[in-house]
Write a protein that holds these residues in place. Structure first.
Motif, mmCIF file in Angstrom:
data_model
loop_
_atom_site.group_PDB
_atom_site.id
_atom_site.type_symbol
_atom_site.label_atom_id
_atom_site.label_comp_id
_atom_site.label_asym_id
_atom_site.label_seq_id
_atom_site.Cartn_x
_atom_site.Cartn_y
_atom_site.Cartn_z
ATOM 1 N N GLU A 144 -12.098 0.901 70.491
ATOM 2 C CA GLU A 144 -13.500 0.680 70.141
ATOM 3 C C GLU A 144 -14.390 1.805 70.645
ATOM 4 N N SER A 145 -13.957 2.461 71.719
ATOM 5 C CA SER A 145 -14.721 3.581 72.264
ATOM 6 C C SER A 145 -14.400 4.898 71.583
ATOM 7 N N GLY A 146 -13.418 4.892 70.675
ATOM 8 C CA GLY A 146 -13.026 6.096 69.961
ATOM 9 C C GLY A 146 -12.101 6.995 70.733
ATOM 10 N N ASN A 147 -11.482 6.467 71.807
ATOM 11 C CA ASN A 147 -10.609 7.291 72.660
ATOM 12 C C ASN A 147 -9.137 7.195 72.288
ATOM 13 N N VAL A 148 -8.790 6.317 71.356
ATOM 14 C CA VAL A 148 -7.410 6.195 70.920
ATOM 15 C C VAL A 148 -7.387 5.792 69.454
ATOM 16 N N THR A 149 -6.361 6.227 68.739
ATOM 17 C CA THR A 149 -6.205 5.865 67.335
ATOM 18 C C THR A 149 -5.094 4.837 67.205
ATOM 19 N N LEU A 150 -5.368 3.774 66.462
ATOM 20 C CA LEU A 150 -4.359 2.741 66.227
ATOM 21 C C LEU A 150 -3.870 2.821 64.787
ATOM 22 N N SER A 151 -2.676 2.294 64.564
ATOM 23 C CA SER A 151 -2.066 2.357 63.231
ATOM 24 C C SER A 151 -2.846 1.482 62.250
ATOM 25 N N PRO A 152 -2.767 1.805 60.953
ATOM 26 C CA PRO A 152 -3.432 0.981 59.931
ATOM 27 C C PRO A 152 -2.999 -0.480 59.985
ATOM 28 N N GLU A 153 -1.688 -0.696 60.332
ATOM 29 C CA GLU A 153 -1.188 -2.078 60.388
ATOM 30 C C GLU A 153 -1.946 -2.894 61.436
ATOM 31 N N ILE A 154 -2.167 -2.314 62.611
ATOM 32 C CA ILE A 154 -2.885 -3.023 63.676
ATOM 33 C C ILE A 154 -4.353 -3.247 63.278
ATOM 34 N N ILE A 155 -4.951 -2.238 62.674
ATOM 35 C CA ILE A 155 -6.356 -2.361 62.257
ATOM 36 C C ILE A 155 -6.510 -3.483 61.242
ATOM 37 N N TYR A 156 -5.564 -3.591 60.302
ATOM 38 C CA TYR A 156 -5.635 -4.653 59.290
ATOM 39 C C TYR A 156 -5.452 -6.031 59.919
ATOM 40 N N LYS A 157 -4.652 -6.104 60.982
ATOM 41 C CA LYS A 157 -4.481 -7.376 61.698
ATOM 42 C C LYS A 157 -5.798 -7.783 62.375
ATOM 43 N N PHE A 158 -6.467 -6.805 62.969
ATOM 44 C CA PHE A 158 -7.791 -7.086 63.562
ATOM 45 C C PHE A 158 -8.747 -7.593 62.475
ATOM 46 N N ALA A 159 -8.763 -6.905 61.357
ATOM 47 C CA ALA A 159 -9.679 -7.249 60.264
ATOM 48 C C ALA A 159 -9.424 -8.661 59.747
ATOM 49 N N LYS A 160 -8.123 -9.025 59.683
ATOM 50 C CA LYS A 160 -7.774 -10.374 59.213
ATOM 51 C C LYS A 160 -8.312 -11.431 60.168
ATOM 52 N N LYS A 161 -8.178 -11.188 61.481
ATOM 53 C CA LYS A 161 -8.693 -12.132 62.470
ATOM 54 C C LYS A 161 -10.220 -12.245 62.387
ATOM 55 N N LEU A 162 -10.855 -11.122 62.090
ATOM 56 C CA LEU A 162 -12.324 -11.100 62.014
ATOM 57 C C LEU A 162 -12.845 -11.526 60.649
ATOM 58 N N GLU A 163 -11.903 -11.743 59.708
ATOM 59 C CA GLU A 163 -12.235 -12.201 58.349
ATOM 60 C C GLU A 163 -13.142 -11.201 57.624
ATOM 61 N N ILE A 164 -12.767 -9.927 57.717
ATOM 62 C CA ILE A 164 -13.514 -8.875 57.019
ATOM 63 C C ILE A 164 -12.543 -8.032 56.193
ATOM 64 N N ASP A 165 -13.085 -7.400 55.144
ATOM 65 C CA ASP A 165 -12.323 -6.435 54.347
ATOM 66 C C ASP A 165 -12.638 -5.061 54.939
ATOM 67 N N ILE A 166 -11.724 -4.533 55.749
ATOM 68 C CA ILE A 166 -11.992 -3.306 56.481
ATOM 69 C C ILE A 166 -12.289 -2.123 55.555
ATOM 70 N N ASN A 167 -11.614 -2.087 54.395
ATOM 71 C CA ASN A 167 -11.870 -0.983 53.446
ATOM 72 C C ASN A 167 -13.304 -1.020 52.923
ATOM 73 N N LYS A 168 -13.785 -2.232 52.637
ATOM 74 C CA LYS A 168 -15.154 -2.366 52.163
ATOM 75 C C LYS A 168 -16.159 -2.031 53.258
ATOM 76 N N GLU A 169 -15.803 -2.407 54.484
ATOM 77 C CA GLU A 169 -16.709 -2.116 55.604
ATOM 78 C C GLU A 169 -16.813 -0.615 55.843
ATOM 79 N N ILE A 170 -15.694 0.072 55.754
ATOM 80 C CA ILE A 170 -15.697 1.540 55.923
ATOM 81 C C ILE A 170 -16.477 2.198 54.792
#
Length: 418
Positions: A35-61
């Motif tokens: 969240e602080s921008g100090n590390v990059t996570l894989s797309p798979e992990i990011i999509y898991k976060f997005a699913k928990k938050l109930e957001i479409d990460i591609n649309k948000e970006i």
């Protein structure tokens, strides 16, 4: 704003802790660094976060990266006065959750101020101007020029309405704009308008002509009409033939407004055509055009207060209404002007004294209230009319010292305008 910041925004919005979000995915420390921008996570992990938050990460970006384009489109829509597009883009920007956390926040706030000016919401525009001036000390070059432009437009819109705001402020602000950094030649129109209010005809014509070239080049036909009107208003017609040609040009602009579907510009041209007839002492024609203008004007607006005044003044000078009807119009105008137009409030009171033929009180009120107010607000436009009247009165009374003082005040007001 990074992808991590987008995740953080929605996590905090939903009240979910980093530990809770990371359950079954990754540890809290990774989320904090992500969240602080100090590390990059894989797309798979990011999509898991997005699913928990109930957001479409591609649309948000996509929503985040659209901000800059939407701001540019909004600015262009305001310049070209495309009402539907202006409101549609504003709604989209207002609903963007990242706008106030993005690097474009100053631009967004400034354009919001420009939107308020477009809607004649002067109080809201002033609040934006003051907030940006206080909170944003490091504006980009473009934003600094946009800020000057908006402040200049605000001064133009408050001219003759708020004591202490005057056309010279607008001239000084707009002259500071660096066109190479700003790349918006529309500001020439507002600079021309500021010079017009300052009675600097040569400069007003020059910059209105520059604005017209820009509007024609960009197919901005409605503003091209406004620039042409401004150019016509600078012309002095000595002969009757020249005056008739000027009137024809005004009528052609009215026709163009009808073709373009611009009621506001049409009303504005009708009013200024009335002014042309008034200056020539053709009071019946002046009243006809003034009346058409003010009857089409929103009664709650400052413009209605102005237009009713000039209609009433022309009726009085041309003896076209009874004294009772004149006083009735003055009473309406005085009540409307009391809280919004200090200058017109006093001009209505002056007009009442004139209609009652109370010459002694008229010149006393002119000398003690109206003229000092015009000097305090650097209102050269009205000072040229009412200052001359007072000057002539003093000369007739052989009070040459006071006449000289009035003349000197006018010279001081004009010294820096051209």
């Amino acid at each position: 704003m990074s992808v991590g910041e987008i995740i953080k925004f929605h996590r905090e919005k939903k009240g979910i802790s980093q530990s809770k979000l990371g359950e079954g995915i990754c540890g809290k420390a990774y989320i904090s660094r992500f969240e602080s921008g100090n590390v990059t996570l894989s797309p798979e992990i990011i999509y898991k976060f997005a699913k928990k938050l109930e957001i479409d990460i591609n649309k948000e970006i996509e929503s985040f990266y659209l901000i800059e384009k939407q701001l540019n489109d909004w600015n262009q829509a305001i310049i070209t006065q495309r009402t539907v597009q202006i409101e549609g883009i504003k709604l989209a920007l207002d609903q963007n959750p990242f706008i106030m956390d993005s690097k474009h926040v100053a631009n967004y706030l400034l354009l919001t101020g420009r939107y308020y000016l477009h809607k004649h919401m002067l109080k809201e525009a002033k609040n934006i101007i003051e907030y940006v001036e206080k909170e944003f000390q490091a504006l980009s070059s473009y934003e600094k020029n946009l800020f000057l432009h908006i402040k200049g437009i605000y001064c133009i819109n408050t001219f003759r309405t708020i004591e202490g705001e005057e056309c010279q402020n607008a001239v000084n602000l707009l002259k500071q704009i660096n066109i190479a950094e700003y790349n918006n030649e529309e500001y020439y129109y507002h600079l021309a308008l500021a010079y017009h209010h300052a009675k600097a005809k040569v400069s007003a014509f020059k910059f209105a002509e520059k604005a017209l070239q820009f509007f024609n080049k960009t197919s901005n036909y409605l503003n091209a009409v406004n620039a042409q009107l401004l150019m016509l208003m600078q012309l002095d017609c000595e002969s009757e033939m020249d005056f008739l040609a000027l009137v024809d040009n005004y009528k052609n602009l009215i026709h163009n407004c009808m073709f373009l579907g611009s009621q506001e510009s049409k009303i504005n041209i009708l009013f200024h055509l009335g002014e042309e007839f008034y200056k020539k002492g053709k009071y019946e024609q002046a009243v006809s055009y003034y009346e058409k203008a003010f009857l089409l004007t929103d009664k709650s607006s400052i413009k209605f207060v102005r237009r009713l005044y000039h209609f009433t003044e022309a009726c009085l000078d041309g003896r076209l209404l009874s004294k009772a009807k004149i006083l009735e119009k003055i009473e309406i105008g005085t009540k409307l002007a009391e809280n919004v137009c200090p200058i017109y409030f006093n001009l209505y009171k002056l007009l009442a004294l004139k209609s009652k033929k109370n010459q002694s009180e008229y010149y006393q009120f002119l000398a003690e209230v109206v003229v000092p107010q015009l000097i305090a607000t650097n209102n050269t436009s009205f000072f040229e009319q009412y200052g001359k009247s007072l000057y002539k009165h003093y000369v007739e009374q052989k009070d040459y010292e006071k006449a000289f003082e009035v003349e000197q005040n006018f010279k001081l007001m004009k010294r820096v305008l051209n």
